[in-house]
Design a protein around this motif. Structure first.
Motif, PDB file in Angstrom:
ATOM      1  N   ARG A 259       4.166 -10.658 115.429  1.00 51.68           N
ATOM      2  CA  ARG A 259       3.119 -10.509 114.407  1.00 51.68           C
ATOM      3  C   ARG A 259       1.733 -10.613 115.020  1.00 51.68           C
ATOM      4  N   ARG A 260       1.594 -11.480 116.018  1.00 50.67           N
ATOM      5  CA  ARG A 260       0.307 -11.632 116.675  1.00 50.67           C
ATOM      6  C   ARG A 260      -0.038 -10.346 117.444  1.00 50.67           C
ATOM      7  N   ARG A 261       0.945  -9.757 118.097  1.00 52.31           N
ATOM      8  CA  ARG A 261       0.733  -8.511 118.820  1.00 52.31           C
ATOM      9  C   ARG A 261       0.365  -7.395 117.843  1.00 52.31           C
ATOM     10  N   MET A 262       1.018  -7.357 116.686  1.00 50.80           N
ATOM     11  CA  MET A 262       0.732  -6.348 115.680  1.00 50.80           C
ATOM     12  C   MET A 262      -0.694  -6.501 115.150  1.00 50.80           C
ATOM     13  N   GLY A 263      -1.155  -7.725 114.984  1.00 55.02           N
ATOM     14  CA  GLY A 263      -2.531  -7.972 114.533  1.00 55.02           C
ATOM     15  C   GLY A 263      -3.541  -7.495 115.561  1.00 55.02           C
ATOM     16  N   THR A 264      -3.231  -7.710 116.828  1.00 53.14           N
ATOM     17  CA  THR A 264      -4.124  -7.261 117.896  1.00 53.14           C
ATOM     18  C   THR A 264      -4.215  -5.742 117.915  1.00 53.14           C
ATOM     19  N   VAL A 265      -3.084  -5.084 117.750  1.00 47.85           N
ATOM     20  CA  VAL A 265      -3.073  -3.627 117.716  1.00 47.85           C
ATOM     21  C   VAL A 265      -3.849  -3.119 116.506  1.00 47.85           C
ATOM     22  N   ALA A 266      -3.716  -3.774 115.368  1.00 43.35           N
ATOM     23  CA  ALA A 266      -4.433  -3.362 114.162  1.00 43.35           C
ATOM     24  C   ALA A 266      -5.942  -3.513 114.345  1.00 43.35           C
ATOM     25  N   VAL A 267      -6.368  -4.621 114.923  1.00 40.58           N
ATOM     26  CA  VAL A 267      -7.801  -4.843 115.155  1.00 40.58           C
ATOM     27  C   VAL A 267      -8.338  -3.796 116.141  1.00 40.58           C
ATOM     28  N   ALA A 268      -7.574  -3.502 117.192  1.00 44.89           N
ATOM     29  CA  ALA A 268      -7.999  -2.499 118.160  1.00 44.89           C
ATOM     30  C   ALA A 268      -8.107  -1.124 117.495  1.00 44.89           C
ATOM     31  N   GLY A 269      -7.177  -0.800 116.616  1.00 47.36           N
ATOM     32  CA  GLY A 269      -7.214   0.478 115.907  1.00 47.36           C
ATOM     33  C   GLY A 269      -8.422   0.591 115.002  1.00 47.36           C
ATOM     34  N   VAL A 270      -8.724  -0.484 114.287  1.00 49.52           N
ATOM     35  CA  VAL A 270      -9.889  -0.490 113.399  1.00 49.52           C
ATOM     36  C   VAL A 270     -11.168  -0.327 114.219  1.00 49.52           C
ATOM     37  N   CYS A 271     -11.257  -1.017 115.360  1.00 48.66           N
ATOM     38  CA  CYS A 271     -12.446  -0.895 116.224  1.00 48.66           C
ATOM     39  C   CYS A 271     -12.588   0.530 116.758  1.00 48.66           C
ATOM     40  N   LEU A 272     -11.492   1.138 117.118  1.00 50.49           N
ATOM     41  CA  LEU A 272     -11.519   2.500 117.616  1.00 50.49           C
ATOM     42  C   LEU A 272     -12.025   3.458 116.538  1.00 50.49           C
ATOM     43  N   VAL A 273     -11.502   3.323 115.332  1.00 54.37           N
ATOM     44  CA  VAL A 273     -11.913   4.191 114.228  1.00 54.37           C
ATOM     45  C   VAL A 273     -13.395   3.988 113.925  1.00 54.37           C
ATOM     46  N   LEU A 274     -13.859   2.734 113.901  1.00 52.25           N
ATOM     47  CA  LEU A 274     -15.275   2.466 113.644  1.00 52.25           C
ATOM     48  C   LEU A 274     -16.155   3.060 114.737  1.00 52.25           C
ATOM     49  N   GLY A 275     -15.702   2.960 115.980  1.00 56.48           N
ATOM     50  CA  GLY A 275     -16.458   3.536 117.085  1.00 56.48           C
ATOM     51  C   GLY A 275     -16.588   5.041 116.962  1.00 56.48           C
ATOM     52  N   VAL A 276     -15.519   5.706 116.576  1.00 54.07           N
ATOM     53  CA  VAL A 276     -15.558   7.155 116.401  1.00 54.07           C
ATOM     54  C   VAL A 276     -16.492   7.524 115.253  1.00 54.07           C
ATOM     55  N   VAL A 277     -16.416   6.797 114.150  1.00 52.51           N
ATOM     56  CA  VAL A 277     -17.279   7.081 112.996  1.00 52.51           C
ATOM     57  C   VAL A 277     -18.740   6.883 113.369  1.00 52.51           C
ATOM     58  N   ILE A 278     -19.051   5.798 114.053  1.00 53.76           N
ATOM     59  CA  ILE A 278     -20.437   5.543 114.459  1.00 53.76           C
ATOM     60  C   ILE A 278     -20.890   6.613 115.453  1.00 53.76           C
ATOM     61  N   GLY A 279     -20.029   6.972 116.396  1.00 54.46           N
ATOM     62  CA  GLY A 279     -20.372   7.992 117.374  1.00 54.46           C
ATOM     63  C   GLY A 279     -20.654   9.341 116.740  1.00 54.46           C
ATOM     64  N   LEU A 280     -19.951   9.658 115.679  1.00 54.91           N
ATOM     65  CA  LEU A 280     -20.198  10.924 114.984  1.00 54.91           C
ATOM     66  C   LEU A 280     -21.441  10.860 114.108  1.00 54.91           C
ATOM     67  N   ALA A 281     -21.773   9.681 113.599  1.00 57.44           N
ATOM     68  CA  ALA A 281     -22.905   9.542 112.695  1.00 57.44           C
ATOM     69  C   ALA A 281     -24.240   9.468 113.424  1.00 57.44           C
ATOM     70  N   VAL A 282     -24.281   8.893 114.605  1.00 54.90           N
ATOM     71  CA  VAL A 282     -25.554   8.683 115.301  1.00 54.90           C
ATOM     72  C   VAL A 282     -26.279   9.980 115.617  1.00 54.90           C
ATOM     73  N   PRO A 283     -25.633  11.002 116.202  1.00 56.71           N
ATOM     74  CA  PRO A 283     -26.381  12.238 116.479  1.00 56.71           C
ATOM     75  C   PRO A 283     -26.902  12.912 115.220  1.00 56.71           C
TER      76      PRO A 283
END
Length: 103
Positions: free
Chosen positions: A5-29
């Motif tokens: 469960r701890r590993r699954m939480g880490t993967v979920a947090v990493a996925g959310v960070c990745l998605v946020l990074g992509v959204v921010i990267g697309l919004a900034v330009p």
């Protein structure tokens, strides 16, 4: 070994960070291309003014930056001198001059 469960939480947090990074990267330009009200026109440098000290780092277009063009001219002149003196890189010098003149 970590708990599944701890590993699954880490993967979920990493996925959310990745998605946020992509959204921010697309919004900034897109946000940078918006023109703010009252900002007026971009002023071009006076051709009779002193040569630029450095690149205008706030300019989104480096192709028309005077400093960049000046540096490109220096490189082309060095290539042409090398061609004249040593006979090497003549094709490169010709193509560089052609590219610089074609702007």
């Amino acid at each position: 070994m970590t708990h599944p469960r701890r590993r699954m939480g880490t993967v979920a947090v990493a996925g959310v960070c990745l998605v946020l990074g992509v959204v921010i990267g697309l919004a900034v330009p897109r946000a940078a291309s918006l023109v703010l009200p009252g900002s007026g026109e971009v002023r071009r440098a006076d051709p009779g003014a002193a040569p630029p000290v450095g690149r205008n780092m706030f300019s989104p277009d480096i192709r028309n930056d005077e400093f960049v063009q000046q540096e490109q001219r220096k490189v082309v002149e060095m290539l042409e001198r090398e061609c004249a003196v040593t006979g090497r890189n003549c094709a490169l010098a010709r193509s560089a001059r052609k590219a610089l003149s074609g702007k």
